[in-house]
Design a protein around this motif. Structure first.
Motif, PDB file in Angstrom:
ATOM      1  N   SER A  14      24.557  53.363  14.640  1.00  0.00           N
ATOM      2  CA  SER A  14      25.906  53.380  15.217  1.00  0.00           C
ATOM      3  C   SER A  14      26.950  53.004  14.170  1.00  0.00           C
ATOM      4  N   ASP A  37      33.971  52.207  27.611  1.00  0.00           N
ATOM      5  CA  ASP A  37      33.344  53.465  28.017  1.00  0.00           C
ATOM      6  C   ASP A  37      34.336  54.599  27.780  1.00  0.00           C
ATOM      7  N   SER A  38      33.811  55.809  27.644  1.00  0.00           N
ATOM      8  CA  SER A  38      34.616  56.954  27.224  1.00  0.00           C
ATOM      9  C   SER A  38      35.718  57.303  28.210  1.00  0.00           C
ATOM     10  N   ARG A  97      26.723  48.410  24.438  1.00  0.00           N
ATOM     11  CA  ARG A  97      25.700  49.351  24.886  1.00  0.00           C
ATOM     12  C   ARG A  97      26.181  50.794  24.732  1.00  0.00           C
ATOM     13  N   ALA A  98      27.463  51.032  24.999  1.00  0.00           N
ATOM     14  CA  ALA A  98      28.017  52.385  24.907  1.00  0.00           C
ATOM     15  C   ALA A  98      27.938  52.947  23.495  1.00  0.00           C
ATOM     16  N   CYS A 128      33.465  63.479  30.662  1.00  0.00           N
ATOM     17  CA  CYS A 128      34.191  62.205  30.645  1.00  0.00           C
ATOM     18  C   CYS A 128      35.698  62.432  30.539  1.00  0.00           C
ATOM     19  N   SER A 135      25.590  53.119  21.548  1.00  0.00           N
ATOM     20  CA  SER A 135      24.344  53.833  21.266  1.00  0.00           C
ATOM     21  C   SER A 135      24.487  55.325  21.557  1.00  0.00           C
ATOM     22  N   CYS A 136      25.614  55.702  22.167  1.00  0.00           N
ATOM     23  CA  CYS A 136      25.898  57.109  22.470  1.00  0.00           C
ATOM     24  C   CYS A 136      26.904  57.654  21.455  1.00  0.00           C
ATOM     25  N   TYR A 165      30.542  58.416  22.668  1.00  0.00           N
ATOM     26  CA  TYR A 165      31.446  57.270  22.827  1.00  0.00           C
ATOM     27  C   TYR A 165      32.154  56.970  21.508  1.00  0.00           C
ATOM     28  N   CYS A 170      19.014  63.518  22.372  1.00  0.00           N
ATOM     29  CA  CYS A 170      18.637  62.605  21.296  1.00  0.00           C
ATOM     30  C   CYS A 170      18.479  61.201  21.870  1.00  0.00           C
ATOM     31  N   SER A 171      17.673  60.424  21.216  1.00  0.00           N
ATOM     32  CA  SER A 171      17.448  59.051  21.671  1.00  0.00           C
ATOM     33  C   SER A 171      18.673  58.212  21.326  1.00  0.00           C
ATOM     34  N   PRO A 172      18.877  57.077  22.019  1.00  0.00           N
ATOM     35  CA  PRO A 172      20.031  56.214  21.731  1.00  0.00           C
ATOM     36  C   PRO A 172      20.036  55.752  20.272  1.00  0.00           C
TER      37      PRO A 172
END
Length: 211
Positions: free
Chosen positions: A15, A76-77, A42-43, A161, A45-46, A49, A7-9
């Motif tokens: 989010s 980050d995860s 930024r994270a 992760c 978007s996942c 996370y 999938c795209s961010p």
């Protein structure tokens, strides 16, 4: 083999929606403060996370510990699991037990049931009450993947992760957390044999009693 879905961010708005829904599942009585500080990362978007972040909050609540404010949770995860979650779990259960527990669970890709973990801990001369083990498994269940169908009883930690975080905190060097030590495999084989023998004896006694 299951399909891999790409999938795209997520956008910031997406989010925020996902994070809000995840916190609803955690059972938060009110919307946590500093959500914006998370979704601008930024994270964020996942989706994974966000799952790990809210999993940390839920785990802390289950262990009766106050989670860190959102703005201070790692970005980050891997670091959330290694540096935010594990120190809390170690404070509640002890470093030795947490490390051994995670090693046992990660040895089997399908994960472990509570009984399997309890049996291996017993043969490792690590006694733990059923209630304490249940709480320990519950504390890590927010990070469990869906490999096991009996997700309420079993625990499976296969995400990259998560394995990286465990390896970084407990397994310095090139040790593979997924490698199964021969002595543990031997203990598992012995347990299965004992269970099979007991089942055969019970069946034989039942047949004799029916005569």
């Amino acid at each position: 083999r299951g399909d891999v879905v790409l999938c795209s961010p997520l956008t910031m708005k997406e989010s925020e929606v996902v994070l809000t829904r995840l916190f609803d599942r955690v059972g938060a009585k009110k919307k946590p403060a500093y959500v914006y500080d998370i979704i601008i990362r930024r994270a964020a978007s996942c989706p994974l996370y966000l799952v790990i972040l809210t999993g940390y909050v839920k785990s802390c609540i289950l262990m009766g510990q106050k989670p860190s404010p959102l703005r201070s949770i790692r970005s980050d995860s891997v670091n959330i699991f290694a540096d935010d979650l594990l120190p809390v779990a170690e404070k509640v259960f002890g470093v030795e037990l947490v490390e051994l527990f995670l090693e046992i669970v990660c040895q089997e890709r399908r994960g472990r049931s509570k009984k399997e973990v309890q049996d291996i801990l017993f043969h490792s001369k690590k006694l733990i009450s059923g209630g304490k083990l249940e709480l320990l498994m519950a504390a890590f269940r927010p990070f469990s993947d869906t490999v096991r169908s009996d997700s309420q009883e079993g625990l499976s930690l296969n995400r990259k992760c998560i394995l990286q975080a465990i390896k970084r905190r407990y397994k310095q060097g090139d040790t593979d957390v997924e490698a199964i030590p021969a002595e543990i495999e031997s203990e598992i084989a012995k347990l299965r044999k004992v269970a099979d023998d007991q089942e055969r004896r019970i069946g034989k006694i039942g047949k004799e009693g029916a005569l």
